[in-house]
Scaffold this motif. Structure first.
Motif, PDB file in Angstrom:
ATOM      1  N   LYS A  77       0.597  76.677 -40.057  1.00 58.69           N
ATOM      2  CA  LYS A  77       1.788  77.488 -39.721  1.00 58.69           C
ATOM      3  C   LYS A  77       3.065  76.689 -40.013  1.00 58.69           C
ATOM      4  N   GLU A  78       3.070  75.455 -39.567  1.00 60.12           N
ATOM      5  CA  GLU A  78       4.256  74.619 -39.807  1.00 60.12           C
ATOM      6  C   GLU A  78       4.497  74.410 -41.300  1.00 60.12           C
ATOM      7  N   ARG A 123       3.656  76.382 -43.800  1.00 61.46           N
ATOM      8  CA  ARG A 123       4.207  77.611 -44.391  1.00 61.46           C
ATOM      9  C   ARG A 123       5.688  77.728 -44.086  1.00 61.46           C
ATOM     10  N   GLU A 124       6.021  77.484 -42.832  1.00 59.68           N
ATOM     11  CA  GLU A 124       7.436  77.626 -42.434  1.00 59.68           C
ATOM     12  C   GLU A 124       8.306  76.599 -43.160  1.00 59.68           C
ATOM     13  N   SER A 129       8.712  77.552 -46.873  1.00 58.60           N
ATOM     14  CA  SER A 129       9.643  78.673 -47.039  1.00 58.60           C
ATOM     15  C   SER A 129      11.070  78.214 -46.818  1.00 58.60           C
ATOM     16  N   ALA A 130      11.253  77.419 -45.769  1.00 57.93           N
ATOM     17  CA  ALA A 130      12.613  76.956 -45.462  1.00 57.93           C
ATOM     18  C   ALA A 130      13.134  76.047 -46.575  1.00 57.93           C
ATOM     19  N   ASN A 153      16.197  77.215 -37.449  1.00 53.32           N
ATOM     20  CA  ASN A 153      15.076  76.647 -36.705  1.00 53.32           C
ATOM     21  C   ASN A 153      14.492  75.401 -37.356  1.00 53.32           C
TER      22      ASN A 153
END
Ligand code: FES
Ligand code: FES
Lengths: 235, 987
Positions: free
Chosen positions: B462-463, B465-466, B469-470, B483
């Protein structure tokens, strides 16, 4: 005895088995031998050509852009952009400097055509034929960008360095003009810089390609490649 | 009763290793003995399969060491491969016929004589090099000899043929470092958003810890990239570099990475750091014995290479990872005699299932217990465990001795945060995690996975992917998503976890007071052989700050760069000082994060060298080439004296293509020349040539040369060969500072080859090749003409440096070799000779011409250098005018003067001092020699030198001190030595 012109790679190329042809009064590498068989390899890997005999002219001046556009009927170019015309290509290196390139022997045409386009109001414009002063080495083929990236810090990704881009940079610790000038539907880069460094750069490129299938080649192979591509396109 | 486990009982049927091709095998040697390996093996895995437990000896005490991490994170497996020292056996692929040798051991790895140093460890306390081997001073050479032979790891063979190294520049929108679950997810997410992504991983395959841990792959879907190793077609926008270690982060997202012998220099708009974490060792007596491994190291051997590193194992853990290690060992066929969990509560969830299975298989479970010591000779033979007491140490209730040949330690994790430190991230100690984790990240830097303290696969994906993307969004917008501005703030602070508490206690207990336990060394730093006792001693001596402690003890300064010891050292330091870990802080991480060879940093050898268009002719005609700045020039063709005589008596030809050459165009060109040179230019008419002397704004001589006026608005300037580039920059500086209007300066140095045809017969030779009138009336001295020579368009300047009738012929460079040969052919009847730099130096010295940079230095002004005639102080502003006006009033203190040696003495070496004997016999230095040669024309030694101005009087004697101390006499000679009136060159 007829005066003949030699490129900075002439002696090395001769020692590497090159055969020469006369193009525009220059002794130009025709072939290093056995290259016709190498077309498939060249389209897979990377070829190194000495194209120093090509005509090269610098146009300097605040009105360089207007004059070059008039002379060669090319669109307005951003800095580092380029365009082709019937005789060759023009590249904008700075807001007030253009680099004109054409096949061997056309330097006088480049100079005179550009000079004829000058108008009184253009102010100071300097047209300098630097054909003799600059080596022009070409890397051609799919691995050309990778090989060049071993010697030069520029980003050669097509998005950053599309065809007809020209940028001045350091290549193998020397000042060079790098031009993307695709030919025969192959990715190609011209490396244009001081003639006196041409032999060094030639050898350094060969060393940098130690694990690539680098093909030394001459004009004949390029012609063959171009005509085979044309045949492909036609069939 | 203690039961030792013999080595031959240790090996048993290995589980399948995913990297190993069991069908094929080959042989390499280790210390001369053949070892069988399979394709896919590392040196370390093959040795482990062959039952070799000792791979190296430790740095200071020469203790035996074996595989520990199997990941390149410790110093235990450093070996010599052929001529290459310090190769990590656990990383380097085994190859047929490879010659692998142990290093730092003598006479053999098993029986290393230097291990006796451990007996004298009293004399080698922490910081001993600051305290011992100092007195008596006279013995220092002997100490030094011994220390130099004992210190260092590996052997460098200076005769090894150089390897091929190179560099490559890479560019990306997003660079992802680490190909584990978080890094893969980040790379895929960024690529899916259209960013150009580069993914780097130091292993041969992607997947990080999932490669050697049993995970439920189906639970996480396909889109995080675990299947990437099997993908046949490339992923758009994503370039993957495996076996590539990122060594350092430098400003503006510049990364350095190494793969084999290639250094990558990477520029990225944003960087995702997903470098994972290093499993940590625990402190207990003899914690360095071969057979003591990290749990993750055991899993790597089992799952990647199919090697079972022991038959009877004790697993010590502070978290659930150890239970999986124990379970993996049991499933692979090992006997797990005990699992020692430092936590008091029984494990939950999946680890509980492992516990049940292991207990069912007969493993003993010790909760709230710890390992006190390991014992064994040469390798581990038993583990000594005890229940934990109030401070985390064992209770007084006695200990249990467990025979084993493998102790697997799962001591918790330390974030691999070196790159984040280097990127300027704020790293803080998280009590809840017991780890140093990123708290705030600079713009464009992202972190994901274990490096942020996320240890569950779900959160890593999850981290990732985030972060991906960021990072892609940052490239597109240049903005940091809210975030992701502060990675650490997403983390909730809480009380220390039980794992953390357990790890802490295992480190800080002082290890004393156990029953039945013979004490042994408890190593904090395995690389540098620093024990917990050393750390406490250093702190007691006052080295309390962690930075001082590091430097004094050398802890964390070994080959692993602190990966195995930094955290434990900080915990110990905090405990010994009575500080919190946060108060103790960390040391600074600097690149390289992993060891790198100097060859990789050097890369391809590139030394640009310029050659003239006639270079090949020179070489083929016996020229001895010399390096002149960046140029290769002919020094001479065998006999410089004969070359001088040819020029003086007949005709000579020298290649001066190296001269700097500039084209000046525009109406303001004369004005620019006026400002650049100290002499006058306005009245130089077309067809004329003038010598120019250039000074900097302090009036110091910068360069000289000649400039020809070709047309009213076109000039051709030449400079010295070595000064060409500096002069161009100098001109550009002033042109762009407001003096450049109405003038263009174009460098054309390489456009023209240039040759100087010099000598009394030069006109006769040249006239054979051109129909132009070369007579003195039509083409006088200091004039320029355009003419065809041998059919080549040339620019000919009637100038010369040699003092003879000379023609400097500039032709388009492509014609260079043709024209050179044509001139030599035309001069053959006249006895023409090519001449090199050495002859030219003699010829110009006979004329007392200076060479800027040899006869002048950074203080020389034209008045002092004898060039006052060139300075026109009555013309308007020019560079150096103010300074030169002042100098002209005061007069120079020193002057450049010609000299002749007395009594037939040979020429003194250039640079020798000119001295004046003083009353007390001492010698005062009053000047120095700048140029000197034997003149074949004058048949005596001549030169130029700097002398006090008052001494520059024709015939003034002075003294030169030779290298060997002898004094020789010389006399000042004013003016040129040869043809002082300059009649020959005007002929
Ligand atoms: S075992 Fe090789 S580095 Fe740790
Ligand atoms: S254990 Fe490697 S530096 Fe300390």
């Amino acid at each position: 005895m007829m005066a003949e012109k030699q490129t900075p790679i002439y002696d090395i190329a001769r020692s590497q088995g090159a055969a020469f042809v006369d193009i525009g009064g220059w002794l130009v590498v025709d072939a290093f031998g056995g290259e016709q068989k190498s077309i498939p390899a060249m389209t897979r890997d990377v070829a190194l050509l000495d194209r120093s005999a090509r005509a090269k002219v610098l146009v300097d001046g605040a009105a360089a852009s207007a004059v070059v556009e008039r002379a060669w009927d090319v669109p307005h170019l951003a800095v580092n952009g380029g365009a082709v015309h019937a005789q060759g290509a023009v590249y904008r290196l700075r807001h007030d400097r253009y680099f004109l390139s054409a096949p061997p022997g056309l330097e006088a045409t480049l100079e005179s055509t550009t000079a004829r386009a000058m108008r009184q109001e253009d102010g100071l414009l300097t047209i300098t034929d630097v054909t003799h002063g600059q080596a022009e080495l070409w890397l051609l083929g799919p691995a050309a960008a990778e090989l060049l990236s071993r010697l030069c810090g520029l980003d050669f990704h097509p998005a950053s360095f599309p065809n007809l881009t020209a940028r001045e940079s350091s290549v193998a610790k020397t000042a060079q003009l790098v031009i993307r000038c695709d030919a025969a539907r192959q990715r190609a880069y011209a490396i244009v810089g001081a003639r006196s460094l041409g032999a060094y750069l030639w050898q350094t490129i060969i060393e940098a390609a130690h694990d690539l299938n680098l093909l030394l080649c001459g004009e004949a192979l390029l012609l063959a490649l171009e005509s085979s591509k044309e045949r492909d396109a036609g069939s | 009763m203690t039961e030792a486990v013999s080595a031959d009982k240790m090996r048993r049927a290995a589980p399948a290793g995913q990297l190993i091709d069991h069908e094929r095998s080959f042989i390499f040697t280790f210390d001369g003995k053949p070892v069988t390996a399979h394709p896919g093996d590392t040196i370390g895995s093959a040795l482990a399969r062959a039952g070799v437990q000792i791979l190296s000896r430790s740095f200071k005490y020469h203790r035996p060491r074996g595989l520990r991490c199997c990941a390149g994170h410790c110093p235990n497996c450093l070996v010599q491969v052929g001529d290459e020292p310090n190769v990590r056996a656990c990383l380097r692929a085994a190859q047929q016929d490879m010659v692998v040798e142990a290093q730092n051991a003598w006479p053999s790895l098993r029986r290393d004589a230097l291990s006796l140093t451990a007996l004298g460890d009293r004399f080698l306390p922490v910081g001993f090099y600051y305290k011992t081997f100092i007195r008596p001073r006279a013995l220092w050479p002997a100490y030094e000899w011994v220390l130099r032979h004992a210190a260092g790891l590996g052997r460098v063979n200076a005769d090894t043929a150089p390897a091929t190294y190179d560099k490559q520049y890479l560019h990306a929108d997003v660079a992802v470092v680490g190909g584990g679950p978080a890094g893969l997810s980040a790379a895929l997410a960024a690529a899916q958003q259209g960013a150009r992504v580069l993914l780097f991983d130091e292993n041969g395959e992607l997947g990080g810890h999932t490669r050697y841990k049993e995970i439920d792959r189906t639970a996480f879907g396909r889109d995080w990239g675990l299947e990437i190793n099997d993908m046949q077609s490339p992923i758009p926008n994503l370039d993957i570099y495996t076996n590539t270690t990122v060594l350092g982060y430098y400003p503006h997202n510049y990364l350095a990475a190494v793969r084999g012998n290639r250094l990558f220099k990477i520029r990225a708009a944003s960087v995702v750091v997903a470098t994972g974490a290093y499993e940590q060792p625990l402190l207990f007596a003899n914690n360095d014995l071969p057979g003591i491994m990290l749990g993750s190291g055991v899993q790597r051997l089992l799952h990647l290479y199919g090697v079972l590193p022991g038959s009877t194992a004790v697993v010590v853990t502070v978290n659930d990872d150890g239970w999986q290690v124990a379970h993996d060992l049991w499933r692979a066929g090992a006997t797990v005699s005990a699992v020692v969990d430092l936590r008091s509560a029984a494990p939950t969830s999946q680890a509980a299932a492992f516990k049940e299975a292991l207990e069912g298989a007969g493993a003993r479970v010790f909760l709230d217990s710890t390992i006190v010591a390991a014992a064994g000779k040469g390798a581990v033979q038993e583990a000594i465990i005890a229940a934990r007491g109030v401070r985390g140490g064992p209770t007084d209730g006695g200990s249990t001795r467990l025979p084993c040949d493998l102790i697997a330690v799962s001591g918790g994790w330390a974030a691999a945060n070196e790159l984040l430190y280097e990127a300027g991230a704020q790293i803080a100690y998280h009590e809840s995690q017991g780890e140093f984790l990123p708290h705030a990240l600079p713009p464009g830097i992202y972190a994901a996975g274990r490096v942020t303290g996320s240890h569950s696969l779900q959160s890593q994906i999850k981290e990732g992917r985030e972060a991906g993307s960021a990072a892609a969004a940052y490239c597109a917008t240049g903005k940091v998503q809210e975030n992701f501005a502060h990675a650490g703030e997403r983390r909730e602070e809480s009380a220390p976890s039980v794992e953390q508490d357990a790890h802490h206690s295992a480190i800080v207990t002082d290890g004393n007071g156990y029953e039945n336990v013979r004490q042994g060394k408890r190593f904090v730093c395995f690389c540098e052989d620093v024990t917990d006792k050393d750390v406490r001693t250093a702190i007691a001596e006052g080295y309390r700050s962690i930075e001082l402690l590091k430097r004094y003890s050398t802890i964390s300064m070994g080959p692993c760069q602190g990966k195995m010891c930094s955290v434990n050292a900080i915990l110990l330091c905090a405990h010994a000082n009575g500080w919190s870990v946060a108060e103790t802080g960390t040391t600074t991480a600097r690149p390289p994060a992993k060891p790198v060879s100097l060859g990789v940093l050097a890369g391809q050898q590139m030394e640009p060298v310029k050659v003239t268009p006639v270079h090949d002719w020179h070489r083929q005609h016996g020229a001895r080439m010399m390096v002149a700045g960046i140029w290769l020039r002919p020094e001479h063709y065998g006999d410089p004296t004969a070359e001088v005589q040819a020029v003086r008596q007949r005709v000579g030809l020298i290649d001066v293509s190296t001269l700097g050459k500039f084209r000046l165009t525009g109406p303001d060109a004369p004005q620019l020349l006026e400002r650049l040179y100290v002499n006058r230019w306005q009245k130089l008419s077309p067809g004329r040539v003038r010598y120019g002397l250039m000074c900097n704004d302090e009036g110091v001589v910068l360069d000289d040369g000649v400039t020809a006026c070709l047309e009213p608005q076109e000039y051709y300037m030449t400079t010295t060969s070595s000064g060409a580039e500096a002069v161009y920059e100098w001109i550009q500086w002033w042109a762009q500072s407001g003096w450049g209007d109405g003038v263009h300066v174009t460098p054309v140095s390489d456009v023209y080859a240039a040759f100087n045809l010099a000598g009394p017969q030069s006109r006769a030779v040249l006239s054979r090749l051109t129909p132009d009138d070369l007579s003195n009336d039509h083409f006088p001295y200091m004039h320029v003409r355009q003419m065809q020579i041998a059919g080549v368009p040339c620019r000919v300047l009637r100038i010369g440096f040699t003092g003879e009738l000379s023609y400097e012929i500039h032709c388009p460079a492509g014609y260079g070799q043709f024209l050179w040969e044509a001139l030599l052919e035309a001069g053959a009847d006249h006895g023409i000779s090519p001449f090199g730099v050495e002859a030219q130096r003699i010829l110009r010295l006979e004329k007392a011409h200076i060479i800027v940079g040899q006869d002048t230095d950074a203080l020389s002004d034209p008045f002092a250098a004898g060039l006052a005639w060139a300075v026109k102080l009555d013309k308007p502003a020019f560079l150096g005018r103010r300074s030169l006006a002042r100098v002209s009033e005061q007069g120079p203190a020193l002057r450049l003067a010609g000299f002749k040696m007395e009594n037939g003495a040979p020429p003194p070496a250039e640079g020798l001092q000119i001295v004046q004997p003083e009353g007390d016999g001492a010698l005062q230095i009053i000047g120095h020699v700048t140029s000197s040669r034997y003149s074949p024309t004058l048949q005596e030694a001549i030169g130029l030198c700097w002398l006090p101005a008052a001494m520059v009087v024709d015939g003034q004697p002075f003294t030169i001190r030779l290298d060997d101390g002898r004094l020789v006499q010389a006399r000042v000679h004013e003016g040129a030595f040869y043809d002082p009136k300059g009649e020959k060159l005007r002929t």
